[in-house]
Design an enzyme around this catalytic site. Sequence first.
Site, mmCIF file in Angstrom:
data_model
loop_
_atom_site.group_PDB
_atom_site.id
_atom_site.type_symbol
_atom_site.label_atom_id
_atom_site.label_comp_id
_atom_site.label_asym_id
_atom_site.label_seq_id
_atom_site.Cartn_x
_atom_site.Cartn_y
_atom_site.Cartn_z
ATOM 1 N N ASP A 40 -7.676 3.115 -3.078
ATOM 2 C CA ASP A 40 -7.187 1.767 -2.787
ATOM 3 C C ASP A 40 -6.286 1.782 -1.563
ATOM 4 O O ASP A 40 -6.401 0.942 -0.661
ATOM 5 C CB ASP A 40 -6.444 1.232 -4.014
ATOM 6 C CG ASP A 40 -5.971 -0.202 -3.817
ATOM 7 O OD1 ASP A 40 -6.571 -0.918 -2.995
ATOM 8 O OD2 ASP A 40 -4.997 -0.605 -4.476
ATOM 9 N N SER A 41 -5.390 2.753 -1.504
ATOM 10 C CA SER A 41 -4.473 2.856 -0.360
ATOM 11 C C SER A 41 -5.221 3.241 0.913
ATOM 12 O O SER A 41 -4.937 2.706 1.989
ATOM 13 C CB SER A 41 -3.390 3.902 -0.659
ATOM 14 O OG SER A 41 -2.640 3.536 -1.794
#
Length: 736
Positions: free
Chosen positions: A27-28
């Site tokens: 996600d990051s």
Amino acid sequence: MTDYFHLNAQRETLLNLSTLGLAHLGDSVFEVMVRSWLILQGKAKARDLHRATIQYVAAPAQARLLQRILPILTQEEEDIFRRGRNTAPHSVPKAASRGDYQAATGLEALFGWLYLQGRTERLNELFETMMAQEAQETARRFPMPLHALCLSGVVYELNTVLSGGKVDKIYQPGRDEVVLALRTPAHGNVRLLLSANPSQPRAHLTQLTLENPDKPPMFCMLLRKHLSGARLLEAEQVPLERVIHLRFEALNELGDRVERRLTLEAITHKSNLLLLDGEGRILDCIRRVDSGLDPRTGQLGRILQPGMFYRLPPAQPKADPITLNREELERLLAQAPEESQADRWLLDTFGGLSPLICRELAFRAGGETDVRLHLLGEAGRSALLDQVQRVQDIVKEKTYTPTLISMDGRPKDFTFLPVGQYGSAAQVEEQPSFSQMLDAFYEQRERLDRVKQKGQDLIRAVTNARDRTRRKIANQEKELAATLDRDRLRELGDIITSNFYQMERGMARLHTVDFYDPEGKEIDIRLDPLLTPQQNAAKYYKDYNKAKTAEEMLTIQLEKGRKELEYLNSVLESISLAEGERDLLEIRQELTDTGYLRRQGKARERNKRLSSKPMEFRSSTGMRISVGKNNTQNDLLTCKLAGKGDIWFHTQKIHGSHVILWTEGADPDLQSLNEAASLAAWFSQGRDSGKVAVDYTPVRYVKKPGGARPGMVIYTTYETAQVAPDGDLAKKLRVK
């Protein structure tokens, strides 16, 4: 020291990691890549960056982008994606469906997996594939607003055409669009479009035909009550603001003459359309705004509610480039930081100017759009101020030059003066009027946005079905390729049979001569130790027969799959041609009938069939031409309405509309044939090509096979023409 940007973790290590842990990291990684991409796309303001980032990292957006890379994933990457997708989520955000959220988790797990392995090249490849189409999409979401000086030219044009005109009819085709039909003393019947679309607000005369809802919205009914029969006194613009007041003289319920104002705030993301009485009190507006603190000033914001007095939006603290004299301009330039770019200084100092105009003025003064002030020298600085004063003269003398800028045949920007900064990289065309320019600029954008908003679920359903069919076809092709070597299985069975005399139960392999080999080489044949020699031979014969049967079945399944893929691609093309909600409802109905969508609604509504009309055109010689917008209309035109002597057109080997040239018993002329073929090319997947092959034949030679999907036909005895798709011709021949 550990290099956390190049971890190069081993596969065995990653297999022991939590799938949600991979997704957490991925996600990051995905968000960092999105933020980097947005910065390179020119997003500089933190507010715009934050808003745009959310649009891409939210689960629905990730699920949409994922569809673009599924066909190119390796088997290992597919396994990691499915592992993440199948993980049960703890909770699902309100703004996302469970399916979208799980698909986004699978994408994030894949990105985390690749990042921990240090496979940045593969990450970049997948990300580029996902974002390849997003530059144009971003341009549509954040288009250049109709800036104040350009708007002044529009207002001047509206006053020239509309002054003294009477309101005949009022429509509201969209939630934030209003069309006023007026009868003017000098220009006859005209239509004024007022759009409070948050991404592209504007006001101009329009020739476009917009579909109106069956039941007019309440705001439209209110406008009809107060403005029907009213006379337009004037259109006026608030200086240096994107706010237009349309002043009307109307009659109230008692027959007294009263003033009404229709105010358009053409401010991106804050656009609004308000109806005011003669005292400036709000009667109603498209977007009602409650009281609240302005996050920038900390002060109480405007209240836009019926019954409240109208207040203008807060003015920008910038200088007026039209009213300043030369000395004042020189003083402002002397205070500018030497390292500033000339275009940035113009944009930050003066109100009403767009980035395009600022770049053009800098280009004219210094030869480059990004030239810095300290590199201009005294002559360059003087030339820069000369250009500002030329803009003053254009606005004061009303000598505007509506200019449309296109790249690769698509409208990119517009302004009110000639532009030279793009050189040969863009096509710069002067337009007859601001209204025609804005019609041309926004027509395609508006249609695509309208289709995207109202048909997003259709696009997603069809795209998912298409991608699923593609993967199924790819797997079946692999299985079919494996059956091509089946004769070797029969040969091995024959060799085993001929060697029964030297075989016994429990053997793991047979070493013997291959009598099918021209050189008589020796081979080893694998055996099942648990089977007798006869059973081993029978197993090879059975595998041969299974492969033979599989070839027959796979060939049939592949043919069905390819037809299904062709049909789904035709539906996507139909969605892109949809002109309004009725067209999309007809496509939804078709997908429901073919089993791709579930039936919804009450029993009475299920039985209600919707139908929209094909597009109608007239050739230059007056012959009627009809063009289907979807598969249902294509079937209707070709199989039911057209006569056997009418001429049928369709692009060769690519998806497109069915086009019918109605002969009415006469021989069609060559010009009508060419124009109908050009329409078939334009309303197809080949519209961006230079030349397109179009087949045409009398309708008597076009047949629909039994059980075929909507829009699918076969044809014989045809001729082929090579024609150029022509959008301008389509507009010219279209019957309104």
